[in-house]
Structures are given as structure tokens and as C-alpha cells.
Write an enzyme that holds these catalytic residues in place. Structure first.
Site, PDB file in Angstrom:
ATOM      1  NE  ARG A 160      -2.444   0.905   3.734  1.00 47.67           N
ATOM      2  CZ  ARG A 160      -3.073   0.133   4.637  1.00 47.67           C
ATOM      3  NH1 ARG A 160      -4.137  -0.611   4.483  1.00 47.67           N
ATOM      4  NH2 ARG A 160      -2.418   0.326   5.763  1.00 47.67           N
ATOM      5  CE1 TYR A 186     -12.332  18.857 -12.393  1.00 48.85           C
ATOM      6  CE2 TYR A 186     -12.151  17.982 -10.200  1.00 48.85           C
ATOM      7  CZ  TYR A 186     -12.321  17.799 -11.687  1.00 48.85           C
ATOM      8  OH  TYR A 186     -12.619  16.562 -11.974  1.00 48.85           O
ATOM      9  CG  ASP A 218      -5.845  21.860  -9.353  1.00 46.73           C
ATOM     10  OD1 ASP A 218      -4.780  21.534 -10.262  1.00 46.73           O
ATOM     11  OD2 ASP A 218      -6.663  21.263  -9.333  1.00 46.73           O
ATOM     12  CE  LYS A 250      -8.427  15.865 -16.126  1.00 47.50           C
ATOM     13  NZ  LYS A 250      -8.601  17.025 -15.109  1.00 47.50           N
TER      14      LYS A 250
HETATM   15  C1  LIG Z   1      -9.536  16.591 -13.751  1.00 43.66           C
HETATM   16  C2  LIG Z   1      -8.903  17.723 -12.764  1.00 43.66           C
HETATM   17  C3  LIG Z   1      -8.935  17.343 -11.371  1.00 43.66           C
HETATM   18  C4  LIG Z   1      -9.284  16.094 -10.871  1.00 43.66           C
HETATM   19  O1  LIG Z   1      -8.749  14.839 -11.630  1.00 43.66           O
HETATM   20  P1  LIG Z   1      -9.143  13.401 -11.497  1.00 43.66           P
HETATM   21  O2  LIG Z   1      -8.270  12.524 -11.907  1.00 43.66           O
HETATM   22  O3  LIG Z   1     -10.062  13.543 -12.982  1.00 43.66           O
HETATM   23  O4  LIG Z   1      -9.853  13.192 -10.221  1.00 43.66           O
HETATM   24  C5  LIG Z   1      -8.501  18.152 -10.335  1.00 43.66           C
HETATM   25  N1  LIG Z   1      -8.136  19.566 -10.968  1.00 43.66           N
HETATM   26  C6  LIG Z   1      -8.178  19.980 -12.130  1.00 43.66           C
HETATM   27  C7  LIG Z   1      -7.847  21.193 -12.336  1.00 43.66           C
HETATM   28  C8  LIG Z   1      -8.501  19.105 -13.155  1.00 43.66           C
HETATM   29  O5  LIG Z   1      -8.828  19.651 -14.343  1.00 43.66           O
END
Ligand SMILES: *Cc1c(COP(=O)(O)O)cnc(C)c1O
Length: 399
Positions: free
Chosen positions: A64, A117, A189, A214
Site C-alpha cells: 500500500r 475545479y 492546483d 491529464k
Molecule cells: C481533472 C482535474 C482534477 C481531478 O482529476 P481526476 O483525476 O479526474 O480526479 C483536479 N483538478 C483539475 C484542475 C482538473 O482538471
């Protein structure tokens, strides 16, 4: 191995002097002989240890906490963001939630940007509230006036730049200064820049979070998230919280993210160029009211972007002139190269209407904009083919 999970350090000073592309490739940890270029994917819950001391020793003794591929991914992420520590999480959203929760407790107050987000905003207003933490939402273009929203119990300011869907660039250095003077932590973020074109930790931000889903993973085929801390003490809080919640990233996903990081700068450069070609072409179209792309001189925060970023990814917004629902549906239906779907950062181009996601404060953004809001992700196709696709579909829209 040998490093504590979640606390991989930046590789030594020798690597520091190399450029980012080089450092992302040369973060290889020691391999067994015969050595392979890439780390092994160890599919393991149980790790077998030879002695009592080793069983209870400092190295990971349970799957883990992650194994070789996780340590190498953490090391590369520290290189990318200039971080002291990196903690992995199963999704981008869980990395955001983890980092925010690990820096707050009952009775605290948190300030968040209004273009955070959406699901992270929901985590703050719903889950943090249930944990006894109060939350204030502020407009993304706030600067020094953030002082007006700070209380004695404010512990954390959560930023995202550019903001999700509406692409405002925040005055991060000013906000960081206000926060630091008061002992308040800041978290940003950094998914949009993928850590390549924006270095929040260098601007004094305490924690940079990314959805690896992403650009890092980059092929729309896995989930992952990570929280990178500027100092060890902040990083240790995030690591402890991840342990308490039992969060971990699967080895296949960690491998996919690590593989993605090796080619991240070249891919991002291609996304950037395609995005700019599309944005500039779209800006000249009569069906378009406004382009939300911080690298265009027409963007209201262009100067801040020039000051604090070194490039742009392939994601931007387009506000159309007023359109009927029928015209918008016909336009979306006519696109053949742009697909509709959530997420972005893969090799494929995407285009989605976003109005149904825009739930904001009073003085709602949606009341002042001309027509429908679209989000475009420029993929790695030839931009000329993408423009031809848009041009044909524009026949369904009114100027
Ligand atoms: C897509 C995204 C997230 C979340 O990512 P996931 O892997 O889909 O949970 C968080 N912050 C931003 C800015 C995003 O575009």
C-alpha cells in the site's frame, strides 16, 4: 528503494543544473542487474522480508505504501515541481482532497478561489464543512484584497491558476505574501501547466497538486493524482494523512504516469503550439465573442501569465456569440475530429459545452458573457485538420 514512501527527495545538485527534459528522464533509481531502462511493475500487497528488524524497518514493508515504480515516480515529480516531497493518490480529486484535509482541522477556516475545479470546490463546501472547517469562496481575480476574507482561524488558501473553465490567472505571488505574513499555508492546483510551465513552489506556494490523469498520463487511459510539498514538514502532514486514509496508487497507474513524465515537455510543447494556432484562428471568427486563453494578448490576465508562466498547455475556453440550442447542438454534432467527453490532456482533441458546469457566486459570470461557453483541448493531430473541422461545423452557427 531505501526512501520513505511519499518522501522521495529531489535528485542531487548535479541533476539540478540540467534542463527539465533531461532531469525527467534521468531520475532513474538503482536497478537490479541486468538493468532495464524502466522500473519493474511489482504487483504486490505482501512484501516478503528476511528478518524481524527488516519487517519493522524504514523501507516499505507493505504494498500500500508503494514500491519501486512509486518511488521513481515521486522522485520525478519532485524534479518537475521543485518539491521536497511527493505523495501519490488514486485520482486528481483525491490528491486535492487529501492535501486540503491534511492541512486543516475542526475550527479552522479555509479560503478557496471561486474558479477552483468544481468537484474540489464541492469537497470544500460539503466535506470540509462536515469536518467542522468553514469555507469562504473568493473571486479568482482577487489580489491583496484577499486580506478582507482572512480571519484569525484561517489556515489555508486554495488557488488554481488558470481557473477551471474560465481561465483567470491568479496573482499568486501577492496572495502568497499575504498568507505567509500570517502563517497561512497556500495550495495551488497546477494541473493546467502540468508543472512544466508554472512553478508555484518557486513562487512560495506550500503545496502544488496535480491530476496526473491529464497531461502526465497523457493518453486518457488511467487515473492518478499527486501532492508536492515545498518543505519536509508540510509534506509529512500530507504523507501521514494519506496513511490514515489508506490512499494508494496502483502500480500500473504509477508506471503509466512515470512513462508519461519522460515525454511530458515535448508533448506539452506540441499541445501548446496547436492550442495557440486554434485560439488565434478562432479569435478572428465572427461566431466567436471571446477567447479565454491566457497566452493571447487579448486575455485580461495576459501580463500576469507572462510574469508567472513560461508557456501554455492546450486547454482554453471559447465564448460564442449568442446561439440557439438547436444551432449549438448542430455545431457540436457536425464536428468529426473534436470529440465530446470529460477530462483532457490526452493526445486527442476534445470540445465540450460548459454552461451546465458553471455554478458560481452572485454576480454570476454567466450573466455577463455573450453566448455559450466551450472548452477546447488541442490534441496532437495536425492543427490544419482541426481548423477544417471547426470551419465546416461553424456553418451551423450565427455570427
Ligand atoms: C481533472 C482535474 C482534477 C481531478 O482529476 P481526476 O483525476 O479526474 O480526479 C483536479 N483538478 C483539475 C484542475 C482538473 O482538471
Amino acid at each position: 528503494m531505501g526512501k520513505r514512501p511519499g518522501t522521495a527527495c529531489c535528485a542531487g545538485g548535479r541533476l539540478k543544473r540540467a534542463s527539465l527534459s533531461t532531469r525527467l528522464i534521468h531520475t532513474r533509481l538503482a536497478r537490479l542487474s541486468p538493468a532495464t531502462v524502466n522500473p519493474p511493475i511489482e504487483r504486490a500487497s505482501t512484501v516478503l522480508l528476511p528478518t524481524n528488524d527488516a519487517l519493522y524497518g524504514p523501507d516499505p514493508t507493505y504494498g500500500r505504501m508503494g514500491l519501486t515504480v512509486h518511488r521513481e515516480l515521486e522522485t520525478a515529480l519532485c524534479e518537475l515541481e521543485g518539491a521536497a516531497t511527493a505523495q501519490l493518490a488514486p485520482t486528481g480529486l483525491s490528491a486535492c482532497a487529501l492535501a486540503i484535509a491534511s492541512l486543516t482541522e475542526a475550527g479552522d477556516h479555509v479560503v478557496i478561489t471561486d474558479s477552483l475545479y468544481g468537484p474540489t470546490r464541492r469537497f470544500c463546501t460539503r466535506r470540509l464543512a462536515a469536518m467542522g472547517v468553514s469555507v469562504t469562496r473568493v473571486p479568482p481575480r482577487i489580489g491583496a484584497e484577499i486580506i478582507d476574507h482572512i480571519r484569525p482561524e484561517t489556515r489555508l488558501i486554495v488557488l488554481e491558476s488558470p481557473g477551471s473553465l474560465t481561465f483567470e490567472i491568479m496573482d499568486t505571488p501577492t496572495i502568497v505574501q499575504v498568507a505567509a505574513e500570517r502563517g497561512i499555508k497556500t495550495l495551488l492546483d497546477n494541473t493546467w501547466s502540468a508543472g512544466v510551465y508554472h512553478k508555484p513552489l518557486e513562487l512560495g506556494v506550500d503545496v502544488s497538486v496535480q491530476a496526473l490523469t491529464k497531461y502526465a498520463i497523457g493518453h486518457a487511459d488511467a487515473f492518478g493524482g499527486a501532492a508536492m510539498a515545498r518543505d519536509e514538514a508540510t509534506g509529512a502532514k500530507i504523507v501521514d494523512c494519506a496513511r490514515d486514509w489508506g490512499l494508494s496508487l496502483g502500480p500500473e497507474e504509477a508506471y503509466t504516469a512515470l512513462r508519461g513524465l519522460r515525454t511530458l515537455p515535448v508533448r506539452l510543447d506540441a499541445h501548446q503550439r496547436a492550442g495557440l494556432i486554434l485560439a488565434e484562428w478562432l479569435e478572428g471568427r465572427p461566431e466567436v465573442a471571446e477567447i479565454l486563453h491566457p497566452a493571447l494578448p487579448s486575455h485580461p490576465d495576459h501580463a500576469l501569465w507572462q510574469r508567472d508562466f513560461t508557456g501554455a498547455s492546450g486547454l482554453f475556453g471559447v465564448v460564442l456569440t449568442p446561439q440557439s440550442d438547436t444551432a449549438l447542438d448542430a455545431f457540436l454534432g457536425a464536428l468529426t475530429r473534436f470529440a465530446m467527453g470529460f477530462s483532457w490532456g490526452g493526445y486527442e482533441s476534445l470540445l465540450i459545452p460548459c454552461d451546465r458546469q458553471l455554478t458560481r457566486l452572485a454576480g454570476d459570470w454567466t450573466e455577463t458573457k455573450a453566448g455559450p461557453l466551450l472548452r477546447v483541448h488541442a490534441g496532437l493531430e495536425d492543427p490544419a485538420d482541426l481548423i477544417a473541422d471547426l470551419e465546416a461545423a461553424f456553418a451551423h452557427l450565427s455570427a
